[in-house]
Design an enzyme around this catalytic site. Sequence first.
Site, short mmCIF file in Angstrom:
data_model
loop_
_atom_site.label_atom_id
_atom_site.label_comp_id
_atom_site.label_asym_id
_atom_site.label_seq_id
_atom_site.Cartn_x
_atom_site.Cartn_y
_atom_site.Cartn_z
N ASP A 379 -0.03 0.48 5.45
CA ASP A 379 0.50 1.01 4.30
C ASP A 379 -0.18 0.27 3.35
O ASP A 379 -0.58 -0.87 3.19
CB ASP A 379 2.09 0.48 4.19
CG ASP A 379 2.61 0.82 2.62
OD1 ASP A 379 3.04 1.86 2.47
OD2 ASP A 379 2.73 -0.12 1.81
N ASP A 381 -0.73 -0.99 -0.70
CA ASP A 381 0.04 -1.01 -2.08
C ASP A 381 -0.95 -1.44 -3.17
O ASP A 381 -1.11 -2.65 -3.47
CB ASP A 381 1.16 -2.07 -1.73
CG ASP A 381 2.15 -2.49 -2.96
OD1 ASP A 381 1.77 -1.70 -4.28
OD2 ASP A 381 3.08 -3.15 -2.86
N GLU A 383 -1.78 -1.77 -6.73
CA GLU A 383 -1.01 -1.63 -8.15
C GLU A 383 -1.96 -1.93 -9.38
O GLU A 383 -2.25 -3.11 -9.56
CB GLU A 383 -0.05 -2.39 -8.04
CG GLU A 383 1.06 -2.41 -6.95
CD GLU A 383 2.27 -3.09 -7.15
OE1 GLU A 383 2.61 -3.80 -8.06
OE2 GLU A 383 2.95 -3.36 -6.12
N TYR A 451 11.72 1.57 -9.56
CA TYR A 451 12.43 0.25 -10.17
C TYR A 451 11.66 -0.46 -10.95
O TYR A 451 10.29 -0.20 -11.23
CB TYR A 451 13.17 -0.65 -8.87
CG TYR A 451 12.22 -0.89 -7.68
CD1 TYR A 451 11.12 -1.46 -7.79
CD2 TYR A 451 12.40 -0.22 -6.75
CE1 TYR A 451 10.12 -1.80 -6.66
CE2 TYR A 451 11.46 -0.31 -5.56
CZ TYR A 451 10.33 -1.09 -5.65
OH TYR A 451 9.46 -1.31 -4.47
#
Length: 609
Positions: A379, A381, A383, A451
């Site tokens: 995965d 991630d 950002e 979120y």
Amino acid sequence: MRFRQRATAGLATLLLPLAGLVGLASPAQAADSATATYSKTQDWGTGFEGKWTVKNTGTTAISSWTIQWDFPSGTSVTSAWDADVTSSGNHWTAKNKSWNGTLAAGASVSFGFNGAGSGSPSNCTLNGGSCDGGTTVPGDNPPSAAGTPTASSVTDTSVKLSWSAATDDKGVKNYDVLRGGSKVATVTTTSYTDTGLTAGTDYSYTVQARDTADQTGPVSGAVAVHTTGGGTTDPPPTGKNVKLGYFTEWGIYGRNYNVKNLVTSGSAAKITHINYAFGNVTNGQCAIGDSYADYDKAFTADQSVSGVADTWDQPLRGNFNQLRELKAKYPNIKILWSFGGWTWSGGFAQAAANPAAFAQSCYNLVEDPRWADVFDGIDIDWEYPNSCGLSCDTSGAAAYKNLMQALRAKFGSNNLVTAATTADGTSGGKIDAADYGGASQYVDWYNVMSYDFFGAFAAQGPTAPHSPLTSYSGIPTPGFTTADAIAKFKSKGVPASKLLIGIGFYGRGWTGVTQSAPGGTATGPAAGTYEQGIEDYKVLKTSCPSTGLVAGTAYAYCGNNWWSYDTPATIGTKMSWAKSQGLGGAFFWEFSGDTSNGELVSAINSGLS
């Protein structure tokens, strides 16, 4: 995700010194022969990227230009390019560089800047006159945001959109209608019928007002539209029904949350996938995050999934061995190793420069013979690609697709390749910054981080739910909702079955709040066990129980503290919505925020069943 002292976004900035005002241009160059228009090109909550454009509307050349404006208290320029920007209090002055001051008739030039805060410029002057080309001072303000469009008369190929008017001190000239963030029409009324659409397809619409000086206001909230006919937008979720949770490598320390807790809470029996967070990204390669936690720490018998203590000479210990024991007990669970996160995403810029080498390094690490049987894929991630997180990335819009393509080519079809993504559904926001649509063909799904939209990183408020499902009256930033994010991804061509809705097992809160309803002011972040302004659901459910609902999530007002968080009931609402959208399932950050009996995991499981 969070690694996790997360603010909404960071800025790579250089603070500009205070300086006196730059002298005004001569009257011969006054603004009646030029205009200056402002636009906000990016917005990440606590900061933004702005752009001024100067246009010579006269018949003779302009030799220099100076723009002046006011920002409200709390909003400032932190770095700028293609202009010299100075300030005196809240008053800002931008003067051309030596090489871009001369503008021929009809020519224009732009400069940009990064800013902190959320305010808009006012009292704009250009070379001493009004920025709209008139002679009045202090000048022209941009229009307000138009109302969120409503959709009616939806057919296989068309939809009628209507919205409430924007306001402007000198009048609104027209509106740009945006489909998926791209302009499809400019109209002078507050309605538009879009035609030539595809049957059975999802679209997202926003509008943006323009005043007589062609200054554009903020983009409105988004409305999602599904045209009739043509069957469903996407194929059925193919039984994917993902129920994924993040397990943090550092949770075994201060939080004392071990892999065994997944068993004792009952959560392991109710999930399908685990993301192990995080591996590092450094020197253009995947790397170990915490070797002691990952494969060295010895667990005692009472801490171990198997009930057997680790020995000093066994080949593999740590979390990896505990995950191996978990898979032996629950063979249906698939485990992915997640790389990056808030803290380590800065390494992706170098990785993107050589995607094949990065993919090879990740494959070598994930498939290391010592733990290859533990992991079922990778995965990512990041950002955020081609945008700003803890640091700013300028790899370009294509870098993300290239990276995912290389990972899929290396890991093949027998391994999972997934990614955590932004949920910024604003026009020109983070989803628009990278080719998520093109990259989706190479991933099994996206974990949409729906979120952390709002929180006490804006210390004075306004109070707002950090995980709104839909928009609501008074939302601080239109487009910062789960529904807007999902609609935008769909408009980019991402199949609904490759999108997972995100749930936070924690709340965000403020203190010094005097009203229970959202939209109140605050004095700072509320106290949290591990981080100011953040607290686990398992604590908040009793320390500050829910007192209201807004936009599909809960909020709580206790004493002078204001918190927002999801409960089993609001999770149920979100899971129903996810199923109605044909999404591939749900994921959450992260296990240790749940109660000891896993009530939030249970809510996700029952809501998707």
